[in-house]
Design an enzyme around this catalytic site. Structure first.
Site, mmCIF file in Angstrom:
data_model
loop_
_atom_site.group_PDB
_atom_site.id
_atom_site.type_symbol
_atom_site.label_atom_id
_atom_site.label_comp_id
_atom_site.label_asym_id
_atom_site.label_seq_id
_atom_site.Cartn_x
_atom_site.Cartn_y
_atom_site.Cartn_z
ATOM 1 N N CYS A 78 0.077 0.340 4.881
ATOM 2 C CA CYS A 78 -1.383 0.619 4.806
ATOM 3 C C CYS A 78 -2.114 -0.551 5.353
ATOM 4 O O CYS A 78 -2.195 -0.835 6.628
ATOM 5 C CB CYS A 78 -1.905 1.273 3.507
ATOM 6 N N HIS A 177 1.991 4.513 1.193
ATOM 7 C CA HIS A 177 2.453 3.606 0.277
ATOM 8 C C HIS A 177 3.593 3.789 -0.694
ATOM 9 O O HIS A 177 3.653 4.352 -1.828
ATOM 10 C CB HIS A 177 1.312 3.470 -0.739
ATOM 11 N N GLU A 179 5.379 2.009 -2.205
ATOM 12 C CA GLU A 179 5.623 1.243 -3.313
ATOM 13 C C GLU A 179 5.051 1.880 -4.535
ATOM 14 O O GLU A 179 4.984 1.400 -5.619
ATOM 15 C CB GLU A 179 4.811 -0.119 -2.897
HETATM 16 N N1 GLN Z 1 -8.715 1.398 4.321
HETATM 17 C C1 GLN Z 1 -8.047 0.083 4.003
HETATM 18 C C2 GLN Z 1 -8.119 -1.037 5.219
HETATM 19 O O1 GLN Z 1 -8.688 -0.859 6.009
HETATM 20 C C3 GLN Z 1 -6.476 0.081 3.830
HETATM 21 C C4 GLN Z 1 -6.370 1.028 2.714
HETATM 22 C C5 GLN Z 1 -5.145 0.793 2.008
HETATM 23 O O2 GLN Z 1 -4.513 -0.287 1.969
HETATM 24 N N2 GLN Z 1 -4.816 1.646 0.904
HETATM 25 O O3 GLN Z 1 -7.765 -2.109 4.872
#
Ligand code: GLN
Length: 205
Positions: A78, A177, A179
């Protein structure tokens, strides 16, 4: 193999637990000496702008960039995907990344309607079972360079298909994710298919 988890912000503990479940002893990374001591790195989910700012503050931004450019295997989930991307759309002004992965990502790509969602998706690691993927204000991949393989994709609400898991020879990134789900398949994939081969080819075991 010594695998670090960048521990500046985000779901550090969940990645640490995932590595332990894969039989790898994790090290949390906040200082350059700690970075010097690991063979591979995980960049957690969280907030990419905050992680980049903290990395700069702790003088880790350039050293991590350099290690990645030298071939250190890394996995980002992410926010970690955003931080590994060479190009970011909908970034805040001046947003920095470690880069290394020849992709263009769009931050918060799924928009407000489906801000966060879960979906069972195919992941191209040779197993038939789908991966349960949790997306939280997730990015998606808009463009991939020649050396990038797409391992998983999703169909967006407007019907367009976008990669959500990609890899190069040494870097892996997922919009979702793993994790958070207690399914260690993606971590295992990173360790066995990217980190270990890269280290063996450099004579590290
Ligand atoms: N929207 C977040 C960002 O731009 C990422 C979100 C996440 O890691 N769950 O960093």
């Amino acid at each position: 193999m010594k695998v670090g988890v960048l521990a500046l912000q985000g779901d550090v503990r969940e990645h640490v637990n995932s590595l332990i479940a894969c039989g790898v002893y994790p090290r949390t990374i906040r200082r350059i000496e700690e970075l010097d001591n690991v063979d591979a790195l995980i960049i957690p989910g969280g907030e990419s702008t905050t992680i980049a700012q903290l990395a700069e503050h702790y003088q880790l931004l350039e050293p991590i960039k350099e290690r990645i450019a030298q071939g250190m295997p890394a996995y980002g989930s992410c926010a970690g995907m955003i931080l590994l991307a060479d190009r970011v759309l909908d970034a805040i002004e001046g947003q920095k990344t470690f880069g290394g992965l020849d992709i263009t990502v769009r931050r918060n790509a799924f928009g407000r309607q489906v801000d966060s969602f879960e979906s069972d998706i195919d992941f191209l690691d040779g197993e038939n079972e789908k991966v349960h993927a949790v997306f939280i204000r997730a990015p998606w991949v808009e463009e991939t360079g020649n050396e990038i393989a797409t391992l998983a994709s999703v169909i967006a609400p407007d019907g367009t298909t976008h990669p959500v898991a990609v890899r190069s020879a040494t870097l892996l990134a997922t919009s979702f994710h793993p994790e958070l789900t207690g399914d260690y398949r993606i971590h295992r994939y990173f360790i066995e298919e990217l980190a270990r081969p890269a280290l063996i080819s450099r004579g590290v075991r």
